[in-house]
Design a protein around this motif. Structure first.
Motif, PDB file in Angstrom:
ATOM      1  N   ALA A  28       0.928  -1.288  -0.023  1.00  0.00           N
ATOM      2  CA  ALA A  28       0.289  -0.007  -0.356  1.00  0.00           C
ATOM      3  C   ALA A  28       1.209   1.304   0.328  1.00  0.00           C
ATOM      4  N   ARG A  29      -0.129   2.314  -0.441  1.00  0.00           N
ATOM      5  CA  ARG A  29       0.978   3.303  -0.486  1.00  0.00           C
ATOM      6  C   ARG A  29       0.227   4.393   0.752  1.00  0.00           C
ATOM      7  N   ALA A  30       0.427   5.318   1.174  1.00  0.00           N
ATOM      8  CA  ALA A  30       0.833   5.645   2.500  1.00  0.00           C
ATOM      9  C   ALA A  30      -0.016   7.413   2.557  1.00  0.00           C
ATOM     10  N   ARG A  31      -0.444   8.063   2.396  1.00  0.00           N
ATOM     11  CA  ARG A  31      -0.824   9.366   2.784  1.00  0.00           C
ATOM     12  C   ARG A  31      -1.863  10.195   4.056  1.00  0.00           C
ATOM     13  N   THR A  32      -1.321  11.312   4.683  1.00  0.00           N
ATOM     14  CA  THR A  32      -1.998  11.968   5.871  1.00  0.00           C
ATOM     15  C   THR A  32      -3.378  12.435   4.806  1.00  0.00           C
ATOM     16  N   ALA A  33      -5.003  12.405   5.770  1.00  0.00           N
ATOM     17  CA  ALA A  33      -5.580  12.885   4.786  1.00  0.00           C
ATOM     18  C   ALA A  33      -5.253  14.931   4.824  1.00  0.00           C
ATOM     19  N   ASP A  34      -5.800  15.186   3.821  1.00  0.00           N
ATOM     20  CA  ASP A  34      -6.393  16.425   4.425  1.00  0.00           C
ATOM     21  C   ASP A  34      -7.344  16.304   5.024  1.00  0.00           C
ATOM     22  N   ASP A  35      -7.237  17.943   5.187  1.00  0.00           N
ATOM     23  CA  ASP A  35      -8.725  18.081   6.098  1.00  0.00           C
ATOM     24  C   ASP A  35      -9.839  18.088   5.943  1.00  0.00           C
ATOM     25  N   GLU A  36     -10.535  18.194   4.950  1.00  0.00           N
ATOM     26  CA  GLU A  36     -11.951  17.924   4.376  1.00  0.00           C
ATOM     27  C   GLU A  36     -12.469  16.538   3.945  1.00  0.00           C
ATOM     28  N   GLU A  37     -10.981  15.538   4.119  1.00  0.00           N
ATOM     29  CA  GLU A  37     -10.936  13.795   4.385  1.00  0.00           C
ATOM     30  C   GLU A  37     -11.142  13.321   5.976  1.00  0.00           C
ATOM     31  N   ARG A  38     -10.155  14.676   6.736  1.00  0.00           N
ATOM     32  CA  ARG A  38     -10.058  13.719   7.924  1.00  0.00           C
ATOM     33  C   ARG A  38     -11.156  13.958   8.733  1.00  0.00           C
ATOM     34  N   GLU A  39     -12.126  15.152   8.500  1.00  0.00           N
ATOM     35  CA  GLU A  39     -13.208  15.307   9.120  1.00  0.00           C
ATOM     36  C   GLU A  39     -14.510  13.639   8.757  1.00  0.00           C
ATOM     37  N   ARG A  40     -14.236  13.846   7.665  1.00  0.00           N
ATOM     38  CA  ARG A  40     -15.073  12.562   7.184  1.00  0.00           C
ATOM     39  C   ARG A  40     -14.540  11.232   7.906  1.00  0.00           C
ATOM     40  N   LEU A  41     -13.329  10.806   7.785  1.00  0.00           N
ATOM     41  CA  LEU A  41     -13.153   9.850   8.045  1.00  0.00           C
ATOM     42  C   LEU A  41     -12.606   9.596   9.721  1.00  0.00           C
ATOM     43  N   TRP A  42     -12.643  10.732  10.577  1.00  0.00           N
ATOM     44  CA  TRP A  42     -12.611  10.695  11.658  1.00  0.00           C
ATOM     45  C   TRP A  42     -14.127  10.117  12.107  1.00  0.00           C
ATOM     46  N   LYS A  43     -14.795  11.055  11.750  1.00  0.00           N
ATOM     47  CA  LYS A  43     -16.508  10.282  12.704  1.00  0.00           C
ATOM     48  C   LYS A  43     -15.798   9.030  12.254  1.00  0.00           C
ATOM     49  N   LYS A  44     -16.118   8.687  10.847  1.00  0.00           N
ATOM     50  CA  LYS A  44     -16.288   7.294  10.778  1.00  0.00           C
ATOM     51  C   LYS A  44     -15.038   5.938  12.017  1.00  0.00           C
ATOM     52  N   MET A  45     -13.887   6.469  12.073  1.00  0.00           N
ATOM     53  CA  MET A  45     -12.887   5.344  13.087  1.00  0.00           C
ATOM     54  C   MET A  45     -13.552   5.951  14.184  1.00  0.00           C
ATOM     55  N   ALA A  46     -14.181   7.188  14.623  1.00  0.00           N
ATOM     56  CA  ALA A  46     -14.436   7.043  16.327  1.00  0.00           C
ATOM     57  C   ALA A  46     -15.674   6.531  16.576  1.00  0.00           C
ATOM     58  N   GLU A  47     -16.378   5.792  15.404  1.00  0.00           N
ATOM     59  CA  GLU A  47     -17.306   4.813  15.665  1.00  0.00           C
ATOM     60  C   GLU A  47     -17.363   3.537  15.921  1.00  0.00           C
ATOM     61  N   ILE A  48     -15.294   3.441  14.879  1.00  0.00           N
ATOM     62  CA  ILE A  48     -15.514   2.186  15.273  1.00  0.00           C
ATOM     63  C   ILE A  48     -14.749   2.237  16.578  1.00  0.00           C
ATOM     64  N   TYR A  49     -14.517   3.385  17.307  1.00  0.00           N
ATOM     65  CA  TYR A  49     -13.305   2.768  18.121  1.00  0.00           C
ATOM     66  C   TYR A  49     -13.782   4.412  19.298  1.00  0.00           C
ATOM     67  N   ALA A  50     -14.325   4.497  20.257  1.00  0.00           N
ATOM     68  CA  ALA A  50     -14.824   5.730  20.913  1.00  0.00           C
ATOM     69  C   ALA A  50     -13.664   6.120  21.456  1.00  0.00           C
ATOM     70  N   PRO A  51     -13.049   5.926  22.250  1.00  0.00           N
ATOM     71  CA  PRO A  51     -11.602   6.926  22.415  1.00  0.00           C
ATOM     72  C   PRO A  51     -10.309   7.433  21.850  1.00  0.00           C
ATOM     73  N   TYR A  52     -11.134   7.025  20.475  1.00  0.00           N
ATOM     74  CA  TYR A  52     -10.531   7.924  19.930  1.00  0.00           C
ATOM     75  C   TYR A  52     -10.347   9.690  19.607  1.00  0.00           C
ATOM     76  N   ASP A  53     -11.888  10.536  20.129  1.00  0.00           N
ATOM     77  CA  ASP A  53     -12.098  10.900  20.256  1.00  0.00           C
ATOM     78  C   ASP A  53     -11.152  11.791  21.953  1.00  0.00           C
ATOM     79  N   ASP A  54     -10.976  11.118  22.907  1.00  0.00           N
ATOM     80  CA  ASP A  54     -10.532  11.363  24.137  1.00  0.00           C
ATOM     81  C   ASP A  54      -8.665  11.611  24.241  1.00  0.00           C
ATOM     82  N   TYR A  55      -8.082  11.133  22.657  1.00  0.00           N
ATOM     83  CA  TYR A  55      -6.851  11.107  22.494  1.00  0.00           C
ATOM     84  C   TYR A  55      -6.919  12.600  21.875  1.00  0.00           C
ATOM     85  N   GLN A  56      -8.073  12.525  21.409  1.00  0.00           N
ATOM     86  CA  GLN A  56      -8.048  14.216  20.633  1.00  0.00           C
ATOM     87  C   GLN A  56      -7.518  14.892  21.316  1.00  0.00           C
ATOM     88  N   LYS A  57      -7.894  15.350  22.318  1.00  0.00           N
ATOM     89  CA  LYS A  57      -8.211  16.034  23.430  1.00  0.00           C
ATOM     90  C   LYS A  57      -7.015  16.080  24.299  1.00  0.00           C
TER      91      LYS A  57
END
Length: 152
Positions: free
Chosen positions: A106-135
């Protein structure tokens, strides 16, 4: 390809890597209570090339899917600095991923701001502690990484 498990990793991570290398289907599902979550979650094994050592570095990570791509979060539990695997990908974006018994480059890349917002929500639904980690991370904006499989 020889993959060494670094000694500095906690035993529960070493054990998960070892299981992924020997029984990938069993390792695909992980008990999230070991990392502060709850329930069983799907994980992939990310294998990066060390930016300093050049050695292969494996790490199991919770993932989500977005089309044909795999999504992981460089949270490091909310630490103030990025995890080593993310810094490795910045220098060497080509990596190997194992998703259960599937292995791919695979080739890795960092999500841009728009992608990040959408994908962050998706990932926080999978693993709720991500929101606490960001804080906990304070000013560090935790990267969301898109792993795009390379097809020949």
């Amino acid at each position: 390809m020889k993959i060494d498990i670094p000694d500095y990793m906690p035993d529960w991570i070493k054990n998960h890597i070892e299981l992924y290398l020997n029984d990938p289907e069993k390792a695909h599902l992980w008990d999230a209570s070991l990392g502060g979550g709850s329930g069983m979650l799907y994980t992939l094994l990310l294998i990066t090339r060390g930016r300093k050592s050049g050695e292969l570095r494996p790490l199991p990570l919770i993932y989500g899917e977005d089309g044909d791509n795999y999504i992981v979060v460089a949270s490091k539990g909310g630490a103030p600095e990025h995890p080593a695997w993310y810094r490795n990908l910045l220098d060497h974006p080509e990596c190997e991923i194992r998703v259960g018994s599937k292995q791919m480059t695979a080739r890795a890349r960092t999500a841009d701001d728009e992608e990040r917002e959408r994908l962050w929500k998706k990932m926080a639904e999978i693993y709720a502690p991500y929101d606490d980690y960001q804080k906990a991370a304070g000013d560090r904006k935790i990267p969301v990484v898109i792993l795009e499989p390379v097809t020949d």
